[in-house]
Scaffold this motif. Structure first.
Motif, PDB file in Angstrom:
ATOM      1  N   ALA A  51       0.860  -1.194   0.000  1.00 22.35           N
ATOM      2  CA  ALA A  51       0.000   0.000   0.000  1.00 22.35           C
ATOM      3  C   ALA A  51       0.894   1.240   0.000  1.00 22.35           C
ATOM      4  CB  ALA A  51      -0.921  -0.007   1.211  1.00 22.35           C
ATOM      5  N   GLU A 221     -12.602   0.870   6.368  1.00 19.68           N
ATOM      6  CA  GLU A 221     -12.197  -0.072   7.418  1.00 19.68           C
ATOM      7  C   GLU A 221     -12.667   0.359   8.793  1.00 19.68           C
ATOM      8  OE1 GLU A 221      -7.749  -0.020   6.344  1.00 19.68           O
ATOM      9  OE2 GLU A 221      -8.445  -1.972   5.676  1.00 19.68           O
ATOM     10  N   GLU A 404      -1.191   9.977   1.198  1.00 18.44           N
ATOM     11  CA  GLU A 404      -2.595   9.580   1.275  1.00 18.44           C
ATOM     12  C   GLU A 404      -3.477  10.821   1.377  1.00 18.44           C
ATOM     13  OE1 GLU A 404      -4.541   6.105   3.730  1.00 18.44           O
ATOM     14  OE2 GLU A 404      -4.245   7.801   5.046  1.00 18.44           O
TER      15      GLU A 404
HETATM   16  C1  NOJ Z   1      -6.808   3.432   4.796  1.00 18.76           C
HETATM   17  C2  NOJ Z   1      -7.951   3.443   3.854  1.00 18.76           C
HETATM   18  O1  NOJ Z   1      -9.115   3.856   4.547  1.00 18.76           O
HETATM   19  C3  NOJ Z   1      -8.152   2.087   3.237  1.00 18.76           C
HETATM   20  O2  NOJ Z   1      -9.177   2.153   2.288  1.00 18.76           O
HETATM   21  C4  NOJ Z   1      -6.882   1.595   2.596  1.00 18.76           C
HETATM   22  O3  NOJ Z   1      -7.071   0.291   2.128  1.00 18.76           O
HETATM   23  C5  NOJ Z   1      -5.741   1.633   3.575  1.00 18.76           C
HETATM   24  N1  NOJ Z   1      -5.638   2.933   4.161  1.00 18.76           N
HETATM   25  C6  NOJ Z   1      -4.416   1.288   2.912  1.00 18.76           C
HETATM   26  O4  NOJ Z   1      -4.115   2.227   1.920  1.00 18.76           O
END
Ligand code: NOJ
Ligand code: NOJ
Length: 439
Positions: A51, A221, A404
């Motif tokens: 990620a 999440e 992010e």
């Molecule tokens: C947080 C995000 O809310 C989620 O959608 C994502 O999968 C993870 N970060 C990893 O990037």
């Protein structure tokens, strides 16, 4: 912010940079990340997709050194876009190879067994006291077998099970991966590649058919429930999967997918809330304003007038999000004439709840994609998309790196650095822009 270039030239340059940064998350076999609290030294395997490739330990950046099913599917879907769009043989070949490795890695994850992991070792003893509250525990791990693996949400990039507590299950990942595989299928070369892809796709579709519509944690999440994002990608994967299975002569899978897909599709109406689409079902009118709705329709690839790009309720939802974030973020208030940078949802507290690249880019991509709908005013849609792109541009540092989030006041990078999904969102928005220009 980078001065001097026309927006179009900037988008093309930033797209190339995004592709380059995104590649660093895939098969990052030269990286290494220690998690001393768990006694782990993590070396990513070929085909894994981090990620974020920047090692961090919530100090303060979050530890995103994992292969998320959601993020990896979105990254590889953007990679297919690069394969289709690139004039450079070397680049295409490199992404084709990463795709093959991604499929092989994903198939390997299917062979994991929680029971095997906990048998004959005392995992608890390896976990340092400070880490114990975050450890999932042996009983939870022992139950991860077969079908349960696809609800795991994320894996260690070396292809082992994640030992940490997390919000599970989440069912969108297998649906997103199925959609990415369906779009990649025509790009496969050779029987071995096609067979591997088909094996993974059949297993993903079978899982989605079995679990579509079940409450689970959503894409952010957080709370468990019925999420529009999850269900709209489930419906799209199943209906497209049915067509694929039919064409491949698998009538039984086609029927399973079609029946589950139609049920799932009907369930989407449970999210209609007045003139907009709510992110969660059953919360009453006005609730659940969330950018995940926009992301869901984009990731599903739906163009319909119900739960697709042409659905007026989608635009009404975007308008509502714009009004909210235009007023909520100081950096938007400082530029009242420009398109607002968008966050996830009102009162998001995660890392300050500032604007995200994936959500602001989604607004741009939505307009670019609408430019080719029947009856659209293409030039107006392109201009609307460009307004969001110009806002994104103000938030991108000179070196083209995408985190992010950005700080709601200063626009400075916040949370995970070099987020692969942010780059993927840029690549797909830029591709949609190109198609809008050519239309
Ligand atoms: C947080 C995000 O809310 C989620 O959608 C994502 O999968 C993870 N970060 C990893 O990037
Ligand atoms: C809450 C955040 O909003 C979400 O995106 C993140 O992935 C989880 N916390 C992880 O704990």
């Amino acid at each position: 912010m980078t001065a001097g270039l026309e927006l179009e030239d900037w988008v093309e340059r930033q797209c190339r940079r995004s592709a380059g940064f995104m590649a660093k998350s895939v098969s990052a076999v030269g990286l290494r990340k220690e998690r001393p609290g768990l006694g782990q030294v993590m070396v990513p395997a070929r085909g894994s997709v981090l990620a974020s490739p920047v090692p961090a330990a919530w100090d303060p950046e979050p530890d995103y050194f994992f292969h998320w099913l959601r993020d990896s599917a979105l990254v590889m879907d953007a990679a297919s876009e690069l394969i289709r769009g690139s004039a450079d043989d070397g680049e295409r070949t490199a992404w084709q190879e990463r795709w093959r490795d991604f499929v092989a890695f994903s198939l390997r994850l299917d062979r994991l067994s929680g029971r095997r992991l906990v048998t004959g070792v005392n995992l608890e003893r390896r976990v340092k006291p400070a880490m114990r509250p975050h450890f999932r525990g042996t009983a939870e791990l022992a139950a991860i077998e077969g079908d349960r693996l696809r609800g795991e949400v994320r894996f260690n990039p070396d292809g082992t099970l994640d030992l940490l507590r997390w919000t599970r299950p989440q069912h969108d990942g297998p649906a997103l991966r199925a959609l990415a595989l369906l779009r990649h299928a025509p790009l496969c070369v050779g029987d071995a590649e096609r067979d591997a892809l088909a094996g993974l796709l059949r297993a993903d579709l079978t899982y989605v058919a079995r679990h579509a519509g079940e409450p689970c944690a959503g894409p952010w999440e957080e709370e468990s429930g019925r999420h529009y994002y999850t269900e709209v990608v489930e419906a799209a994967a199943l209906l497209a999967g049915a067509v694929w299975a039919e064409a491949g002569g698998d009538a039984a899978l086609a029927r399973t997918c079609r029946e589950a897909g139609l049920r799932s599709e009907a369930g989407l109406d449970d999210f209609v809330s007045g003139d907009m689409l709510a992110a969660r079902a059953g919360e009453g009118s006005g609730a659940a304003l969330d950018s995940a709705v926009i992301l869901g329709v984009l990731h599903a690839g739906r163009r319909d007038s119900r739960h697709g790009l042409a659905d007026p309720r989608l635009l009404a939802t975007l308008d509502r999000l714009c009004d909210h974030f235009a007023a909520a973020y100081p950096l938007n208030r400082a530029h009242p004439e420009e398109a607002p940078a968008l966050g996830r949802y009102p009162d998001d507290g995660y890392f300050g709840g500032g604007p995200w690249f994936v959500t602001t880019l989604a607004a741009a991509e939505l307009h670019y994609r609408r430019a080719s709908l029947a009856g659209a005013d293409g030039a107006a849609d392109l201009a609307r998309g460009d307004a969001f792109m110009a806002t994104v541009r103000r938030l991108v540092p000179e070196d083209g790196s995408l985190s992010e989030q950005a700080d709601a006041e200063t626009g400075a990078p916040v949370s995970a650095r070099h987020l692969a999904w942010s780059y993927a969102a840029f690549v797909t928005a830029a591709a949609a822009r190109r198609r809008a220009v050519d239309f």
